[in-house]
Design an enzyme around this catalytic site. Sequence first.
Site, PDB file in Angstrom:
ATOM      1  N   CYS A 269      21.648 -64.159 -14.746  1.00  0.00           N
ATOM      2  CA  CYS A 269      21.696 -65.516 -14.509  1.00  0.00           C
ATOM      3  C   CYS A 269      22.905 -66.273 -14.728  1.00  0.00           C
ATOM      4  O   CYS A 269      24.032 -65.558 -15.017  1.00  0.00           O
ATOM      5  CB  CYS A 269      20.554 -66.083 -14.983  1.00  0.00           C
ATOM      6  SG  CYS A 269      19.033 -65.354 -15.175  1.00  0.00           S
TER       7      CYS A 269
ATOM      8  N   ASP B 235      11.922 -61.260 -21.293  1.00  0.00           N
ATOM      9  CA  ASP B 235      12.750 -61.487 -22.497  1.00  0.00           C
ATOM     10  C   ASP B 235      13.212 -62.909 -22.764  1.00  0.00           C
ATOM     11  O   ASP B 235      13.618 -62.939 -23.976  1.00  0.00           O
ATOM     12  CB  ASP B 235      13.678 -60.288 -22.353  1.00  0.00           C
ATOM     13  CG  ASP B 235      14.712 -60.597 -21.099  1.00  0.00           C
ATOM     14  OD1 ASP B 235      14.257 -61.185 -19.998  1.00  0.00           O
ATOM     15  OD2 ASP B 235      15.887 -60.249 -21.411  1.00  0.00           O
TER      16      ASP B 235
ATOM     17  N   SER C   4      26.466 -48.701 -15.334  1.00  0.00           N
ATOM     18  CA  SER C   4      27.877 -48.505 -15.201  1.00  0.00           C
ATOM     19  C   SER C   4      28.154 -47.646 -16.486  1.00  0.00           C
ATOM     20  O   SER C   4      27.750 -47.870 -17.586  1.00  0.00           O
ATOM     21  CB  SER C   4      28.572 -49.797 -15.156  1.00  0.00           C
ATOM     22  OG  SER C   4      29.884 -49.455 -15.377  1.00  0.00           O
ATOM     23  N   GLY C   5      29.226 -46.708 -16.317  1.00  0.00           N
ATOM     24  CA  GLY C   5      29.658 -45.861 -17.406  1.00  0.00           C
ATOM     25  C   GLY C   5      30.647 -46.541 -18.145  1.00  0.00           C
ATOM     26  O   GLY C   5      31.421 -45.957 -18.986  1.00  0.00           O
TER      27      GLY C   5
ATOM     28  N   ILE D 113      31.963 -44.013  -3.978  1.00  0.00           N
ATOM     29  CA  ILE D 113      33.104 -44.553  -3.068  1.00  0.00           C
ATOM     30  C   ILE D 113      34.016 -43.650  -2.665  1.00  0.00           C
ATOM     31  O   ILE D 113      34.185 -42.390  -3.526  1.00  0.00           O
ATOM     32  CB  ILE D 113      33.755 -45.811  -3.468  1.00  0.00           C
ATOM     33  CG1 ILE D 113      34.437 -45.596  -4.915  1.00  0.00           C
ATOM     34  CG2 ILE D 113      32.871 -46.944  -3.688  1.00  0.00           C
ATOM     35  CD1 ILE D 113      35.341 -46.397  -5.440  1.00  0.00           C
TER      36      ILE D 113
END
Length: 634
Positions: free
Chosen positions: A2, A99, A365-366, A286
């Site tokens: 958020c 949460d 994501s890594g 990509i």
Amino acid sequence: MCGIAGTYLWPDGGPLTDRLTKTLAHRGPDGSGRYEHRAGTGEVHLGHRRLSIVDLTETGAQPMVLDGLALSYNGELYNAPELRTELAAAGVRFRGTSDTEVLLQAWRRWGTDCLPKLRGMFAFALFEEGTGELFLVRDQLGIKPLFFVRRNGGVAFASELKALAGELGGSLQVDNAALIASLLYYWVPDSRCAYQGAEKLQPGTWLRCRPDGQVDRGRFWSLREVAEEGAAFDGEVDLHEVIAESTAKHLISDVPVATFLSGGLDSSYLTALAARSQPGISAYTIGFRAEDAKFEAMPDDLKYARIVAQQFGVDLHEIEIAPQVLDLLPKMTYHLDEPIGDPAAINSFLICSAARDAGVKVMLSGMGADELFAGYRKHLANLIALRYHKVPGAVRRPMESLVDRLPVASAKRGYRSVRFAKRFLSFAGLPEETAFRRSYTMYDRTELIDLVNPDLAADVDSVLTEHADTYHDQALDDFVNRMCLADSRMFLPGLNLTYTDRSTMAASTEVRTPFVDVEVVRAAFKIPGNKKIVGRAGKVALKNAALNILPSEIVHRPKGLFSAPLRAWMSRDLAPLVREVVNEGVLVESGFLRREALQRMVAEDAAGQEDRGKHLWHVLTLEYWYRNALAGAK
């Protein structure tokens, strides 16, 4: 995920909070909320923009108010189920499944003592009606942002600097030292802010604002202490188990989750683990125009992404990036808040935009694996530099002279090996901290002083001293882990987590980073450096862990790049803009940058003598940022 904003003891705080919150609409297009209450002789106002991920009903709406506590919260708690169970056993009754409610109940029971228990990414504002106190809190590793401005005992805060700068810009002055830091690093360190008077709440800390106007701060987690505790560990770490558990927790969601899949080790590892938990999961990757990729000498990452997708039953979406860079550059500069010269932000934005169009709100994501497990080329290069010191000068000097004369590019393609060699020789003979800084920053001291206004030399030295102070602020004997700690304290929150948050939230998408997790970090610093870099191979401990699930051809493939064909863009799409900015841009006209130094940089790059593509790209991002800052100050 958020956007949060608010004011405390601030004149006209209500209208200001509404405007701040409106600016953050892209962070939370699913809903908005407001809270206000008396605070001493003034008021507190909390605003919220909601991106609904967990508990999509009204019981998850914010700001959330419970038993005299009000919370505006940005983030995800991955151990919320365990905390919920613990609180329920103590008699707490929950209204919903969010949460947010877990965090609110944890605070009600434990106060600030709940903070070390939290596992996730978060930045939040919590107001206690009984005491009239406002708390601002940021997660342990700096994944989520929180900016604030203090004036006359009052505070205004927001998830993004652009909100505060847009509303208070006329009274906020550009911080020249922060801009110099951005030239050095191509990003602004977390310890600095592009505007004087604005601050970033530091990772693992809280700020308490009292009704009498007093403010105090506290720290609930220290990365340096975790690294030093890890150095004292004498045992084996089951790294695969730790990462698999973190990945599973990061999949908690009431909406679909997808992954970034570049085809490199980190994203492939997480995607394989995620697919094991959620068969058929989507992934996004990509590619680039063939001529751009050739000019950049980029590896074929798509080939490896397809292998992973096929083996693990992943629904792979391929996106070719041939963006209108002239249009995207000012747009990304606006969204990134501060001058950040990493074109990977464009990749993240375009991937998340495509995912969002397909109905995906959450992606894994890594990010963070290279910092924690010594995966960057600079880590190996600095180790090699230690040995290079022992090479006789009679041997080094002719070799250095030869490399200096070699071109880094021709008219049709770039030469990566020459770029790497020139880069290595620029720092290989320097002392440890200076060499490490020089191995990943844009300029040495002399170059930076020659680039900026002579009156700013003291600011240059201040920025360089800050790097040295941060690097030496540890008691580690392990050279590799000293580099990993410095990266995790500076490079990770200052650049990678920053551009990831801003560029992906610009597309109203939440990105989660399972490697940037308190338990993974603890495990990473229990692993000695000689197990992270072995011979000429980096990230070996992580590679060994990944072999539990990934094929060897993925684990041991050449390192991929989550970057962009920057040099192709600079020499083609952006060449007219570069000429304009260098000769008559506001940075030059204002005297902040020296025209002659920029012209020399352009000439060196055009001749193929030096690789200045990244330097010039960042000058463009700084130029656009500075234009916006000057416009906002009027």
